[in-house]
Enzyme design. Structure first.
Site: not given
Ligand code: RB5
Length: 148
Positions: A9, A66, A68, A70, A99, A134
């Site tokens: 992103d 992205c 993070t 996450i 694993h 595994h």
């Molecule tokens: C976008 O601002 C941010 O939320 C996205 O890049 C990411 O970190 C989400 O997990």
């Protein structure tokens, strides 16, 4: 010859460029699914695009980026057949393959890692799935897709 899919992103455009340059030095074929600008997009759209392309076949693994890592990893792990590992050091890079036999790895463009992301990717690529117990555990993960 390896073929890899990569997508980010707006929070990791520079990191994606850095990773692509690294993969090119390894003579790896890359499908870059964007994005290539810092204009805001919704990471689930990008993750789903990449996962659905991956599922067409012919890819060794995928990389999702992205801010993070996450949001991309949470989304990817909702897609049938995808096991996306959120990597943060060389150990998790190794274990994600050995694993968990991850078929996607995720990183954050806004994270200060203790080792370069390219080194973590190299560690993942150089590691083999350990199989044995595994395989049983992964079968249980994949079973959860139909039983939950
Ligand atoms: C976008 O601002 C941010 O939320 C996205 O890049 C990411 O970190 C989400 O997990």
């Amino acid at each position: 010859m390896k073929k890899i899919i990569i997508a980010s992103d707006h929070g990791a455009v520079n990191l994606k460029t850095e990773i692509i340059s690294f993969l090119k030095t390894k003579k790896i074929e890359i499908n870059d699914m964007g994005v290539n600008s810092e204009a805001s997009v919704d990471y689930p759209d990008i993750a789903l695009l990449a996962c659905n392309e991956f599922k067409k076949g012919g890819y060794d693994f995928g990389i999702l980026l992205c801010g993070t890592g996450i949001g991309m990893s949470i989304t990817a792990n909702k897609v049938k057949g995808i096991r996306c590992a959120l990597i943060h050091d060389l150990f998790t890079a190794e274990m994600a393959r050995a694993h968990n036999d991850a078929n996607f790895i995720a990183f954050g463009g806004r994270i200060k890692y203790c080792v370069p992301v390219t080194e973590m990717i190299e560690k993942f690529m150089d590691t083999k799935f350990a199989g044995d117990r595994h395989s049983r555990r992964i079968a249980k993960i994949m079973d959860a897709e139909t039983k939950s």
